[in-house]
Design a protein around this motif. Structure first.
Motif, mmCIF file in Angstrom:
data_model
loop_
_atom_site.group_PDB
_atom_site.id
_atom_site.type_symbol
_atom_site.label_atom_id
_atom_site.label_comp_id
_atom_site.label_asym_id
_atom_site.label_seq_id
_atom_site.Cartn_x
_atom_site.Cartn_y
_atom_site.Cartn_z
ATOM 1 N N THR A 134 -5.704 46.623 71.177
ATOM 2 C CA THR A 134 -6.158 46.498 69.791
ATOM 3 C C THR A 134 -5.192 47.197 68.846
ATOM 4 N N ARG A 156 -2.014 45.114 68.411
ATOM 5 C CA ARG A 156 -2.119 44.002 67.453
ATOM 6 C C ARG A 156 -1.961 44.507 66.029
ATOM 7 N N ASP A 180 -10.770 54.191 67.049
ATOM 8 C CA ASP A 180 -11.118 52.992 67.799
ATOM 9 C C ASP A 180 -10.964 53.222 69.292
#
Length: 434
Positions: A56, A59, A343
């Motif tokens: 993640t 990206r 995150d």
């Protein structure tokens, strides 16, 4: 048979994923269009949740800085450092890799890591807690960034606890059981549970032997002086910590196979409901929530002279041989910014190293009500505890601890004899004076 973190990691295959990368800590310079100069190699291991967190973030790097790439190579934990060491020796290591804090000092001490003091902006260290920043220092300079941490609290099978009439658990780190109080709880459990079910299991198997040091710190002790060479374990605190751990076996608070060199991990025993409590890192939470069919919660590790816990988790480091130090520094800066760290930690049930996340704003995605228990447990770790574990000689010290404590727990060696043996072994490992 439940899937432990170790068996999960062993089953992960190698994966290569190109991604874009950059960061405000250092913006990579123009490379003249050379493709390899724009691609950073990054080797890690990880659970499914951890690898999802890395991907993640990757990206995000690609969206922010098109053309800057990272080749992410995910390998099983069991192969990770055999591969890294061989690549370092051969002169073809990855640009960046993930390393446990207890291994960091060995790589830094051998000159194998990139000195980041000239590559990262001066203020980058201010984003981290003092404890975390201390974990990546060598000779007063940073050779990595603290990506996340973890520490051991106690996971509790509430059904088994209730069988012994234990319904109240400590509600804050300041209310954690003292050693005497933990012993009283263990005695109640020992008297109420079936003979083949035990009060608890301690997660000190393998390299987890460093978690015994939590007891040493709780007793007010240390195993190294500030110079990271002179052993300090032959002390009253050292003897108390050994004696208390010996009681685990003498009074059958733990299964006989819960020793340092056991092939059975403490978490496996807890999953099988053979113990009422287990020392465990928060990383076990996602797997436990998906697997267990009994009610469970978490409480705090005990305290004595002070609170003490293990500083687990991992740093991210760049190799001294990298030809892309600017790009590596940019990567390390980007991945430890608040959105990326939040995150990653929330996905994987790991603890942040940023001050602005430790102070609030973090919630595990699985069993979020347990977040505060582990965050508060980590707050008792002192920078001087971490500095000892970051010793360049920690790999050798781990072997000394494994052998000496195994002799104490299952071999019949006394506490005084044990700490004297550890003192001599640590001195031999560090070149210090016993």
């Amino acid at each position: 048979m439940h899937i432990t973190r170790r068996t999960l990691l062993a089953g992960l295959g190698a994966v290569t994923l190109p991604v874009a990368l950059a960061g405000c800590g250092f913006v990579p310079q123009d490379t003249g269009g050379q493709a390899d100069a724009d691609t950073l190699t990054f080797t890690t291991w990880g659970t499914d949740a951890e690898l999802a967190g890395f991907r993640t973030a990757i990206r995000g790097f690609q969206r922010a800085y098109p053309g800057r790439k990272v080749a992410l190579n995910a390998v099983p934990y069991e192969q990770m450092f055999t591969n890294i060491d061989a690549q370092l020796q051969a002169g073809n290591p990855p640009d960046v890799f993930r390393v446990p804090y207890y291994s960091f000092g060995a790589y830094a001490g051998r000159g194998q890591l990139l000195d980041l003091s000239r590559s990262l902006n001066a203020g980058v260290g201010d984003r981290f807690t003092a404890t975390a920043w201390a974990a990546v220092q060598s000779d007063g300079r940073p050779f990595g960034v603290p990506h996340h941490t973890d520490t051991s609290a106690i996971l509790v099978n509430t059904d088994l606890m209730e069988q012994a009439g234990v319904t109240e658990l400590p509600r804050s780190v300041d209310e954690a059981w003292t050693w005497d109080e933990l012993g009283d709880v263990a005695d109640r459990l020992r008297g109420a549970l079936p003979d083949d079910v035990y009060p608890f299991a301690y997660n000190w198997q393998g390299n987890g032997v460093t978690r015994w040091l939590s007891l040493l710190f709780q007793a007010g002790g240390a195993f190294l002086d500030a110079d990271q060479k002179t052993p300090a374990i032959d002390s009253a605190a050292g003897r108390r910590a050994v004696s208390f751990a010996q009681r685990f076996f003498e009074e059958r608070w733990v299964p006989a196979n819960d020793s340092i060199k056991s092939a059975t991990y403490a978490s496996d025993t807890w999953y099988r409901q053979r113990v009422a409590m287990v020392w465990s890192g928060a990383f076990q939470i996602p797997d436990a929530a998906q697997t267990l069919d009994f009610p469970w919660t978490a409480t705090y590790a005990p305290r004595q002279e002070r609170g003490g816990s293990d500083f687990g988790g991992n740093a991210l480091v760049a190799t001294a041989q990298t030809t892309k130090p600017d790009l590596a520094a940019s990567f390390l800066d980007f991945i430890t910014r608040r959105p990326q760290m939040q995150d990653f930690c929330e996905r994987a049930s790991l603890l942040p190293t940023r001050r602005d996340l430790v102070d609030g704003g973090l919630r595990f995605r699985v069993r979020p009500e347990l977040t505060r228990t582990f965050v508060d447990q980590a707050s008792v770790i002192q920078p001087e505890d971490v500095a000892q574990v970051a010793s360049p000689d920690m790999a050798s010290i781990i072997t000394v601890l494994q052998n000496g404590l195994e002799d104490a727990f299952v071999g019949g060696a006394g506490a005084r004899e044990t700490v004297a043996t550890l003192q001599r072994g640590i001195a031999a490992a560090t070149g210090g004076r016993a």
